[in-house]
Enzyme design. Structure first.
Site, short mmCIF file in Angstrom:
data_model
loop_
_atom_site.label_atom_id
_atom_site.label_comp_id
_atom_site.label_asym_id
_atom_site.label_seq_id
_atom_site.Cartn_x
_atom_site.Cartn_y
_atom_site.Cartn_z
CB CYS A 117 24.92 -26.96 28.84
SG CYS A 117 24.76 -27.84 30.39
CG HIS A 278 23.14 -29.38 26.03
ND1 HIS A 278 24.15 -30.28 26.27
CD2 HIS A 278 22.59 -29.10 27.25
CE1 HIS A 278 24.21 -30.52 27.57
NE2 HIS A 278 23.29 -29.81 28.19
CG ASN A 308 23.85 -33.17 30.27
OD1 ASN A 308 24.88 -32.72 29.77
ND2 ASN A 308 22.87 -32.40 30.71
N1 ACO Z 1 16.13 -41.76 41.51
C1 ACO Z 1 14.97 -41.89 42.22
N2 ACO Z 1 14.31 -40.85 42.75
C2 ACO Z 1 14.84 -39.63 42.57
C3 ACO Z 1 16.04 -39.42 41.86
C4 ACO Z 1 16.69 -40.54 41.31
N3 ACO Z 1 17.82 -40.45 40.60
N4 ACO Z 1 16.31 -38.11 41.85
C5 ACO Z 1 15.32 -37.49 42.53
N5 ACO Z 1 14.44 -38.40 42.97
C6 ACO Z 1 13.22 -38.19 43.75
C7 ACO Z 1 13.34 -37.00 44.66
O1 ACO Z 1 13.94 -37.35 45.87
C8 ACO Z 1 11.89 -36.62 44.83
O2 ACO Z 1 11.31 -37.48 45.76
P1 ACO Z 1 10.20 -36.91 46.79
O3 ACO Z 1 9.07 -36.45 45.92
O4 ACO Z 1 9.88 -38.11 47.61
O5 ACO Z 1 10.86 -35.80 47.52
C9 ACO Z 1 11.28 -36.93 43.46
O6 ACO Z 1 12.18 -37.88 42.85
C10 ACO Z 1 11.16 -35.72 42.59
O7 ACO Z 1 12.38 -34.97 42.66
P2 ACO Z 1 12.68 -33.76 41.74
O8 ACO Z 1 14.06 -33.26 41.94
O9 ACO Z 1 11.52 -32.79 41.87
O10 ACO Z 1 12.64 -34.51 40.38
P3 ACO Z 1 11.99 -34.07 39.04
O11 ACO Z 1 10.72 -34.77 38.86
O12 ACO Z 1 12.03 -32.59 38.87
O13 ACO Z 1 13.06 -34.67 38.05
C11 ACO Z 1 14.93 -33.91 36.78
C12 ACO Z 1 14.42 -34.30 38.16
C13 ACO Z 1 14.94 -35.13 35.90
C14 ACO Z 1 16.35 -33.39 36.93
C15 ACO Z 1 13.99 -32.84 36.21
O14 ACO Z 1 13.80 -31.80 37.12
C16 ACO Z 1 14.46 -32.28 34.96
O15 ACO Z 1 14.37 -32.90 33.93
N6 ACO Z 1 15.00 -31.03 35.00
C17 ACO Z 1 15.60 -30.40 33.88
C18 ACO Z 1 17.01 -30.17 34.23
C19 ACO Z 1 17.95 -31.03 33.47
O16 ACO Z 1 17.63 -31.79 32.60
N7 ACO Z 1 19.19 -30.84 33.80
C20 ACO Z 1 20.22 -31.50 33.10
C21 ACO Z 1 21.48 -30.85 33.40
S1 ACO Z 1 21.46 -29.15 33.10
C22 ACO Z 1 21.56 -28.94 31.49
O17 ACO Z 1 22.19 -29.67 30.79
C23 ACO Z 1 20.78 -27.83 30.92
#
Ligand code: ACO
Length: 351
Positions: A117, A278, A308
């Site tokens: 990134c 980003h 992204n």
């Molecule tokens: N659709 C539906 N449900 C989903 C999905 C999806 N696409 N993905 C995960 N889930 C579910 C999981 O299975 C989990 O279910 P459970 O509670 O029954 O086990 C629940 O949602 C929560 O999962 P988490 O992985 O903990 O999801 P979180 O709430 O953390 O959200 C996300 C995930 C959006 C990636 C978040 O962690 C985030 O914003 N992280 C920042 C990282 C990021 O933005 N990365 C981008 C790429 S890296 C970069 O560019 C820097």
């Protein structure tokens, strides 16, 4: 006293594939929902490259052609290529030489940057140093990603796959003697302590040296160490991410590196015409905006439409903002990135 030239962005271009993939379209492959994706990431749709007709390099070529035309230079004027991507056409050689070939360029140097990134800002910083020392006069910096080829489209990979899209951006860097114009400073950082929190392990030469729980190498034949059927059967050829950990680190490092750039130039957030973060996740961008108390007009986001695009996200957003007239001569623009590594970086530019 030797006065070194500054580096200006002489031309900018971007390319995104025409194939629009909405959140609803992803339901064909996995159990997810438009609501979940929009609420957590802000993304409504992304673009996917033509499966066989487009590659990371060909998209980069299109962005580069636009940037060169706007800079008023042709491929034969370019004296150095820097190509940032985490989704190269080949494991090796890198995309830089494929772009050099596709654009029928002179036998100039081609450097590939592997900073995910932060790749574009790292590439910009490298180009800036070469221009300042007078080594090169026309540097082509390209960032491109074809994520759609390397993601897990089953429900298993949904936390990552829904975030990413394909596209490319490019700039031409040139020297300028206009005092105070161009790249004012760049700031690069890394912390490998969390390298495995956002990574794609295979194929690779690590042999589980850094990680446990992946395919067992003990009985593997020599030829199966790099990429085995077992790795594929266990989906270990896809990216993995600890989303919450990435979020927690990103919201600290983004504001830090933006303020580092402003402080270095004796500026404050009020001096920023535009922040191009980003496009990791709209929630991260909104968090940074709030923390730095920036107006809506000071931050540009387009992740809703493109997802992204990793290294390409900053030049795509920068180019769009410029095309919309949101960046005028004399404006101060900050580009800031955070991502896998972890690496993070910023560049402050006076347009
Ligand atoms: N659709 C539906 N449900 C989903 C999905 C999806 N696409 N993905 C995960 N889930 C579910 C999981 O299975 C989990 O279910 P459970 O509670 O029954 O086990 C629940 O949602 C929560 O999962 P988490 O992985 O903990 O999801 P979180 O709430 O953390 O959200 C996300 C995930 C959006 C990636 C978040 O962690 C985030 O914003 N992280 C920042 C990282 C990021 O933005 N990365 C981008 C790429 S890296 C970069 O560019 C820097």
């Amino acid at each position: 006293m030797i006065v070194m030239p500054q580096t200006k962005i002489a031309g900018i271009g971007y390319y995104v594939p025409s194939n629009v993939v909405t959140n609803k379209d992803l339901l064909k492959y996995m159990d997810t929902s438009d609501e979940w994706i929009q609420e957590r990431t802000g993304i409504k749709e992304r673009r996917f490259a033509d499966r066989t007709g487009e590659t990371t390099t060909t998209m980069g070529v299109k962005a580069a052609e636009m940037a060169m035309e706007r800079a008023g230079v042709s491929a034969s004027d370019i004296d150095f290529i820097i190509f940032a991507t985490l989704s190269p056409d080949y494991y090796f050689p890198g995309c830089g030489v494929l772009l050099q070939r596709a654009l029928k360029m002179n036998e100039v140097g081609a450097l590939d940057v592997r900073n995910q990134c932060s790749g574009f800002v790292y590439a910009l910083s490298i180009g800036d140093q070469y221009i300042k020392t007078g080594m090169y006069k026309n540097i082509l910096v390209v960032a491109s990603e074809k994520h759609s080829f390397g993601l897990d489209f089953s429900t298993r990979g949904r936390n990552i796959t829904v975030i990413f899209g394909d596209g490319a951006g490019a700039v031409v860097l040139q020297p300028t003697d206009v005092a105070g114009q161009g790249i004012l400073s760049t700031h690069l950082h890394s912390d490998g302590e969390s390298a495995e929190l956002l990574a794609m392990f295979n194929p690779g030469t690590h042999a589980n040296h850094w990680i446990n729980g992946l395919a067992d190498f003990k009985d593997a034949e020599m030829a199966e160490m790099f990429m085995s059927h077992e790795m594929i059967d266990n989906a270990q050829n896809f990216p993995t991410m600890d989303g919450p950990a990435v979020f927690r680190k990103a919201i600290i490092k983004f504001p830090e590196v933006i303020m580092e750039a402003l402080n270095k130039n004796n500026m404050a957030t009020k001096d920023l015409a535009l922040l191009i973060p980003h496009q990791a996740n709209l929630r991260i961008a909104q968090f940074i905006q709030k923390q730095l108390k920036l107006d809506d007009s000071q931050v540009y986001n387009n992740i809703e439409r493109f997802g992204n695009t990793t290294a390409a996200s900053i030049p795509i957003a920068l180019c769009e903002a410029w095309e919309k007239g949101l960046i005028k001569n004399g404006d101060v623009v900050c580009m800031a990135a955070f991502g896998s590594g972890f690496t993070w970086a910023s560049a402050l530019v006076r347009w």
